[in-house]
Design an enzyme around this catalytic site. Sequence first.
Site, mmCIF file in Angstrom:
data_model
loop_
_atom_site.group_PDB
_atom_site.id
_atom_site.type_symbol
_atom_site.label_atom_id
_atom_site.label_comp_id
_atom_site.label_asym_id
_atom_site.label_seq_id
_atom_site.Cartn_x
_atom_site.Cartn_y
_atom_site.Cartn_z
ATOM 1 N N SER A 60 0.760 -1.250 0.000
ATOM 2 C CA SER A 60 0.000 0.000 0.000
ATOM 3 C C SER A 60 0.790 1.301 0.000
ATOM 4 C CB SER A 60 -0.989 0.042 1.172
ATOM 5 O OG SER A 60 -1.726 -1.156 1.247
ATOM 6 N N ASP A 92 -3.858 1.382 -2.512
ATOM 7 C CA ASP A 92 -3.322 2.679 -2.939
ATOM 8 C C ASP A 92 -4.439 3.717 -2.924
ATOM 9 O OD1 ASP A 92 -0.857 1.384 -3.422
ATOM 10 O OD2 ASP A 92 -1.589 0.733 -5.379
ATOM 11 N N SER A 151 -1.787 -4.208 -2.822
ATOM 12 C CA SER A 151 -1.378 -2.841 -2.502
ATOM 13 C C SER A 151 -2.599 -1.939 -2.445
ATOM 14 C CB SER A 151 -0.394 -2.322 -3.558
ATOM 15 O OG SER A 151 0.122 -1.069 -3.189
#
Length: 362
Positions: free
Chosen positions: A232, A272, A270
Amino acid sequence: MDQEPRRARDLGVTVGTLPTGPLNAITDVADVLVGHVTVDDGADLHTGVTAVVPSQLGAGRRALPAAVCVGNGYGKLVGSTQVDELGVLESPIVLTATLSVFRAADAVLTYLMDRDPAGVSFNPLVGETNDAHLSDIRRRPVTEEHVLDAVGHASAGLPAEGCVGAGTGTTALGFKAGIGTSSRRVSVDGSVHTVGALVQSNFSGVLTVLGVPMPAADLVPQHDQEEPPGNSCMIIVATDAPVDARQLGRLARRAVFAMSRVGAAYANGSGDYAIAFTTTPQPGQPLPDGMIDPLFAAVMDSVEEALLNSLFMAVTTTGVRGRVQHAVPHHHVLQRLVTAGRLRTDAGQGPGEVDAGLSVSD
């Protein structure tokens, strides 16, 4: 590797041509404060809290125009749906570790309730990245006191970067990472506006600096430790420009786009996210969309530089179970940039002596 943490510009690495604010930080946007609390026992705990505090929010002003961009929703961003629905920010933005996000949100709720004793509904905005690679995340060491301290002692000075606050235990692009910040100033419709960014970097990919790949395996020969993919990135963008929530959503998307410039893999795991807000009142007449391009450029450049600062300001860290995450070796980065023609040395300084005094080549 023993090196002094240095910001990208101190190394001669300049992103874009737009001027920065005086501090080259998100705090160049007036009335935006940043506070950190670091929880680090030198062994198994490397974590903390970072708070971005718009000082305009208080008893006399409950909300600022805001938006959230979900680049990949593999994360825990408490309070984001109400920001999406109403287009406003009602609280400080707090960043921490994944398993501490819920306690942190409760702590922000305490702060908001104390600020408004008569209130019966509040929307804390708290985000996270997973620092379990270097920190014993299951111990959940972040307390209400840590969060209130970060919010209460936030200041308008240059925020600390690298291994501090919510970035104490994070990694990115194969290296030790952390918190980074940057800013840009642009002229729009005859007025000068500031855009600032702050990032919590913790994502996978291949580090890319000014378009030149810098694989960790090449720059750090001892790069042999396991490293989980993804994990992230949280990005906060602040501006004083007269834009509305819809336009702030467009700025937030550009912040996520900017991750690609430094080599983000945008992996499955991840999470984001970008949060954008403006310190101006909800504008009756926001900027026409046809005038917003300079703000887009300012977001892209400030986020890219903030991401580089989050890496260049970090230090090699030994964490839980003896895992070691190495800092980006500045010397090797600069040598590669010189070889690629992206930096030039001062007169009389050869590529083998590259360290400082460099500038972007034309």
